[in-house]
Design an enzyme around this catalytic site. Structure first.
Site, PDB file in Angstrom:
ATOM      1  N   CYS A 195     -11.196   3.530  -0.742  1.00  0.00           N
ATOM      2  CA  CYS A 195      -9.903   4.003  -0.244  1.00  0.00           C
ATOM      3  C   CYS A 195      -9.624   3.246   1.047  1.00  0.00           C
ATOM      4  O   CYS A 195     -10.538   3.023   1.853  1.00  0.00           O
ATOM      5  CB  CYS A 195      -9.962   5.506   0.021  1.00  0.00           C
ATOM      6  SG  CYS A 195      -8.478   6.160   0.807  1.00  0.00           S
ATOM      7  N   THR A 196      -8.362   2.878   1.228  1.00  0.00           N
ATOM      8  CA  THR A 196      -7.984   2.056   2.382  1.00  0.00           C
ATOM      9  C   THR A 196      -8.435   2.635   3.727  1.00  0.00           C
ATOM     10  O   THR A 196      -8.707   1.897   4.662  1.00  0.00           O
ATOM     11  CB  THR A 196      -6.453   1.917   2.429  1.00  0.00           C
ATOM     12  OG1 THR A 196      -5.869   3.216   2.224  1.00  0.00           O
ATOM     13  CG2 THR A 196      -5.958   0.963   1.373  1.00  0.00           C
ATOM     14  N   HIS A 197      -8.459   3.971   3.798  1.00  0.00           N
ATOM     15  CA  HIS A 197      -8.733   4.612   5.086  1.00  0.00           C
ATOM     16  C   HIS A 197     -10.221   4.665   5.451  1.00  0.00           C
ATOM     17  O   HIS A 197     -10.569   4.837   6.609  1.00  0.00           O
ATOM     18  CB  HIS A 197      -8.224   6.049   5.078  1.00  0.00           C
ATOM     19  CG  HIS A 197      -6.727   6.172   5.093  1.00  0.00           C
ATOM     20  ND1 HIS A 197      -5.922   5.585   4.144  1.00  0.00           N
ATOM     21  CD2 HIS A 197      -5.904   6.822   5.951  1.00  0.00           C
ATOM     22  CE1 HIS A 197      -4.661   5.872   4.414  1.00  0.00           C
ATOM     23  NE2 HIS A 197      -4.624   6.621   5.505  1.00  0.00           N
ATOM     24  N   GLU A 201      -6.053   9.676   9.688  1.00  0.00           N
ATOM     25  CA  GLU A 201      -4.688   9.561  10.238  1.00  0.00           C
ATOM     26  C   GLU A 201      -4.540  10.373  11.523  1.00  0.00           C
ATOM     27  O   GLU A 201      -3.771  10.022  12.405  1.00  0.00           O
ATOM     28  CB  GLU A 201      -3.660  10.008   9.194  1.00  0.00           C
ATOM     29  CG  GLU A 201      -3.741   9.145   7.954  1.00  0.00           C
ATOM     30  CD  GLU A 201      -2.401   8.642   7.450  1.00  0.00           C
ATOM     31  OE1 GLU A 201      -1.386   9.245   7.800  1.00  0.00           O
ATOM     32  OE2 GLU A 201      -2.399   7.642   6.720  1.00  0.00           O
ATOM     33  N   ASP A 206       0.865  -1.178   0.000  1.00  0.00           N
ATOM     34  CA  ASP A 206       0.000   0.000   0.000  1.00  0.00           C
ATOM     35  C   ASP A 206       0.905   1.232   0.000  1.00  0.00           C
ATOM     36  O   ASP A 206       2.101   1.131   0.272  1.00  0.00           O
ATOM     37  CB  ASP A 206      -0.885  -0.009   1.260  1.00  0.00           C
ATOM     38  CG  ASP A 206      -1.767   1.234   1.343  1.00  0.00           C
ATOM     39  OD1 ASP A 206      -2.438   1.547   0.349  1.00  0.00           O
ATOM     40  OD2 ASP A 206      -1.766   1.911   2.391  1.00  0.00           O
ATOM     41  N   SER A 207       0.296   2.383  -0.247  1.00  0.00           N
ATOM     42  CA  SER A 207       1.064   3.625  -0.218  1.00  0.00           C
ATOM     43  C   SER A 207       1.515   3.969   1.202  1.00  0.00           C
ATOM     44  O   SER A 207       2.396   4.800   1.388  1.00  0.00           O
ATOM     45  CB  SER A 207       0.213   4.770  -0.753  1.00  0.00           C
ATOM     46  OG  SER A 207      -1.016   4.820  -0.056  1.00  0.00           O
ATOM     47  N   THR A 221      -5.814   3.375  -5.007  1.00  0.00           N
ATOM     48  CA  THR A 221      -5.220   4.227  -6.033  1.00  0.00           C
ATOM     49  C   THR A 221      -4.303   3.407  -6.942  1.00  0.00           C
ATOM     50  O   THR A 221      -4.395   3.483  -8.172  1.00  0.00           O
ATOM     51  CB  THR A 221      -4.422   5.371  -5.362  1.00  0.00           C
ATOM     52  OG1 THR A 221      -5.306   6.100  -4.507  1.00  0.00           O
ATOM     53  CG2 THR A 221      -3.830   6.295  -6.376  1.00  0.00           C
ATOM     54  N   CYS A 231      -3.865  -0.895  -1.958  1.00  0.00           N
ATOM     55  CA  CYS A 231      -4.140   0.515  -2.224  1.00  0.00           C
ATOM     56  C   CYS A 231      -5.137   0.657  -3.381  1.00  0.00           C
ATOM     57  O   CYS A 231      -4.895   0.134  -4.485  1.00  0.00           O
ATOM     58  CB  CYS A 231      -2.815   1.184  -2.585  1.00  0.00           C
ATOM     59  SG  CYS A 231      -2.955   2.932  -2.960  1.00  0.00           S
ATOM     60  N   TYR A 239      -0.318   8.426  -2.545  1.00  0.00           N
ATOM     61  CA  TYR A 239      -0.350   8.117  -3.975  1.00  0.00           C
ATOM     62  C   TYR A 239      -1.543   8.829  -4.646  1.00  0.00           C
ATOM     63  O   TYR A 239      -1.533   9.076  -5.840  1.00  0.00           O
ATOM     64  CB  TYR A 239      -0.531   6.603  -4.204  1.00  0.00           C
ATOM     65  CG  TYR A 239       0.701   5.742  -4.011  1.00  0.00           C
ATOM     66  CD1 TYR A 239       1.861   6.216  -3.407  1.00  0.00           C
ATOM     67  CD2 TYR A 239       0.687   4.410  -4.439  1.00  0.00           C
ATOM     68  CE1 TYR A 239       2.964   5.393  -3.233  1.00  0.00           C
ATOM     69  CE2 TYR A 239       1.791   3.586  -4.283  1.00  0.00           C
ATOM     70  CZ  TYR A 239       2.925   4.077  -3.681  1.00  0.00           C
ATOM     71  OH  TYR A 239       4.010   3.256  -3.523  1.00  0.00           O
TER      72      TYR A 239
END
Ligand code: DGL
Length: 268
Positions: A184-186, A152, A10-11, A75, A73, A42
């Site tokens: 998106c991962t988050h 984050e 992942d980024s 992206t 990721c 990314y």
């Protein structure tokens, strides 16, 4: 049977939400995670750069004797999957197709919203994957650039997150999306806040779940599943260490990360 580890990249640390699902669905698989924290994000970069970075991440993972690559990721899955599949002779699984398939299954009114980084939305990857499965389904995509820093920062369940989500998602709600892909991962960490904004009837799709099932299907099909019954080994590598990587990583993974190795990714 194949005891070699699964390689995930992942980024940054967000891809740990995908690793978490892999751990849940594939309890005996050894997993190596690489987070390109030095070059995060990314989501605002060009296709060319994202392809270059993804190639380097895979080249590093290949030095670890892995059996498959999972691009956690969104992206990188959107921008680089086709390009890396042409270069590397190893199964590579992205998160977009499994996420799109889950949304196609879930929607009742044929209106699917997609949210992700700028690059993911601009690529049109989810909309294309959905159209290839069912051309009657309508899609609308919105880039939610502030969600990554909010997560984050640890502000997922705060009024700031709620107001930001209201601002981004209002048009999708008005349009009548009954299904929303968290592309998106988050974003799975914002599930509660997003659900409050969209309402309880809107189904939120976390592509990580379908991705883990797809990895399982591919390993089964190739007789590569680890059925040893032994406690698996999880290794973490990053291209840079922030002060808070343990704290942030543990939040995504829902378990402690005791140690991570450093990789100079520009060497790959
Ligand atoms: N991992 C990225 C994604 O899923 C989000 C963070 C970034 O922009 O690098 O799209």
């Amino acid at each position: 049977m194949d005891l070699r580890p699964i390689g995930v990249f992942d980024s940054g640390l967000g891809g740990l939400t995908v690793m978490k699902e892999l751990m849940a669905q594939l309890p005996y698989e050894n997993i190596i995670y690489f987070g390109d924290t030095a070059r995060l994000p990314y989501g605002t970069r060009s296709r060319e750069t994202i392809i270059k970075y993804s190639m380097q991440c895979i080249r590093f993972l290949l030095t670890q004797n892995i059996k498959v690559v999972v691009i956690a990721c969104n992206t990188a899955s959107s921008m680089a999957l086709d390009a890396v599949r042409e270069v590397f002779d190893i199964p590579i699984i992205g998160v977009v197709k499994p996420g799109a398939a889950a949304a196609v299954k879930a929607t009742r009114n044929g209106r699917v919203g997609i949210i992700g980084t700028e690059a993911t939305v601009q690529s049109g990857s989810y909309a294309r994957a959905i159209a290839s499965l069912d051309s009657h389904i309508q899609t609308r995509s919105i880039a939610c650039s502030l969600f990554v820093p909010i997560v984050e920062e640890g502000w997922s369940d705060t009024p700031i997150a709620y107001l930001t989500a209201e601002r981004y998602l209002g048009p999708l709600k008005e349009w009548g999306a009954d299904t929303l892909i968290l592309g998106c991962t988050h974003y799975p960490l914002l599930m509660d806040t997003i659900s409050k904004v969209m309402g309880p009837d809107v189904i939120l799709v976390n592509p990580a779940i379908g991705t883990a099932l797809e990895v399982k299907r591919i390993l089964e099909q190739r007789d590569m599943l680890n059925k040893s019954g032994q406690e698996p080994e999880y290794l973490y590598y990053l291209s840079d260490f922030s002060q808070r990587f343990k704290q942030i990583g543990s939040r995504f993974l829902n378990r402690e990360i005791e140690y991570a190795g450093k990789v100079d990714i520009e060497n790959y």
